[in-house]
Design an enzyme around this catalytic site. Structure first.
Site: not given
Length: 372
Positions: A204, A229, A306, A309, A332, A341
């Protein structure tokens, strides 16, 4: 209605209300107050201690304020900040929740104690109908209100909102050729390395600008992401083809810093991508670097920093990398987030055969049909 407003002309706060012996008695009890017979109102000096007394005394009578006028020292949201510290919230989460709460208070002109559930509903409706705010932002506001009014203040112990349907949008993914053209559009070595590492490791923008030199493991081709994150540490990969270019960048980085700072200051600067002073590169600067590079590369897609990514994850999936491993590299919490994806990976879609292609007789019959 009781209104409490600041006047920059004399640097005083003015308190106005319809005559009431009870309210007059309260106004008199607060020190340094002054009654203005012509305007029939009370005024108080711009002193946080005095203002705090006014707010506390009149809160039970539903006083109306403008939050931006109230000095921070009055601490009308001290309980909120204390709760976020106790729960170790990230700066971004705290900032987002605070923004939603302070906008609610500005909309209602109320102190938190005077807010009602109907005020929450009106404000959320205002976001949708008047301001056209996206569903994701409305959901963020809801989460902020549940946290503050239900969990922290316990003002509405049963507070909940109806389930909200949020549209699922697929990201526009850069092809390998488009990604390469963006890198080649950057003559500046530092700017190019910033984007290369972001794509190489699936970072990120906030993660890449906060990389330290010590986070790069050139022997193992790994990158350590500290407090990403969700305040989670993780490791991700570093392209072996990037190693030599990265070593050259580190030399240029040190040389450029020595032109502006002393040797000791340079040695003490930990950031892989230093910004002004001893701070890392600003996030807005990083985003502008990508935007300018995409423009120079004539990328027609709607992309942002982004997108690197997204490209990292999609290209790995197209190369056959296991989805769970991609989840780990991206950091994640749930594989469901990574599964998006699978919907944009070109190789997976290209390998799917249409059922019509499995019925040769249907195609032959179609050719034999006469034109009408």
């Amino acid at each position: 209605m009781i209104k409490f407003r600041y006047s920059p002309e004399d640097n005083r706060f003015y308190l106005r209300f319809h005559f009431s012996k009870t309210l007059v008695s309260i106004a008199k009890s607060i020190p340094k107050g002054c009654y203005h017979s012509i305007d029939q109102c009370w005024s108080y000096p711009n002193d946080p201690i005095i203002i705090k007394q006014v707010l506390h005394a009149f809160a039970v009578h539903d006083i109306r304020i403008l939050p931006k006028e109230i000095p921070k020292q009055c601490g009308i949201l001290d309980d909120f900040f204390k709760a976020t510290r106790e729960r170790n919230f990230s700066f971004r989460t705290t900032k987002t929740y605070y923004s939603n709460i302070i906008q609610l208070l500005a909309f209602t002109e109320k102190l938190p104690v005077n807010v009602k559930t109907s005020d929450l509903d009106k404000y959320l409706d205002h976001l949708v109908t008047e301001r056209g705010v996206k569903a994701a932002s409305v959901r963020s506001a809801r989460q902020a209100f549940i946290f503050y009014f239900r969990e922290v203040r316990q003002q509405f112990t049963q507070l909940k909102f109806p389930r909200m349907m949020i549209g699922s949008k697929l990201p526009e993914v850069l092809s390998a050729e488009e990604t390469s053209s963006i890198f080649n559009a950057l003559p500046n070595r530092k700017h190019k390395m910033l984007l290369l590492i972001s794509y190489s490791s699936g970072l990120r923008v906030s993660e890449v600008i906060h990389l330290k030199i010590t986070d790069i493991d050139l022997k193992r081709n790994m990158v350590r992401v500290g407090q990403g994150k969700g305040k989670k540490d993780r490791y991700t990969i570093l392209a072996s083809s990037l190693i030599e270019e990265l070593k050259e960048y580190l030399k240029v980085r040190e040389y450029n810093l020595l032109l502006k700072h002393s040797y000791n200051e340079v040695r003490a600067n930990p950031w892989l991508f230093p910004g002004s002073g001893s701070r890392p590169l600003h996030i807005r600067t990083a985003e502008a670097i990508f935007t300018n590079a995409a423009k120079k590369a004539n990328i027609g897609k709607k992309v942002s920093f982004h997108s690197l990514r997204h490209a990292f994850a999609t290209h790995l999936l197209e190369l056959g990398t296991d989805l769970r491993m991609i989840q780990t590299l991206l950091g994640h919490a749930s594989v469901r987030t990574t599964q998006i994806y699978t919907k944009v990976a070109r190789s997976r879609l290209e390998n799917i055969v249409s059922p019509l292609d499995r019925i040769p007789s249907a195609k032959e019959n179609t050719k034999l049909l006469p034109d009408k």
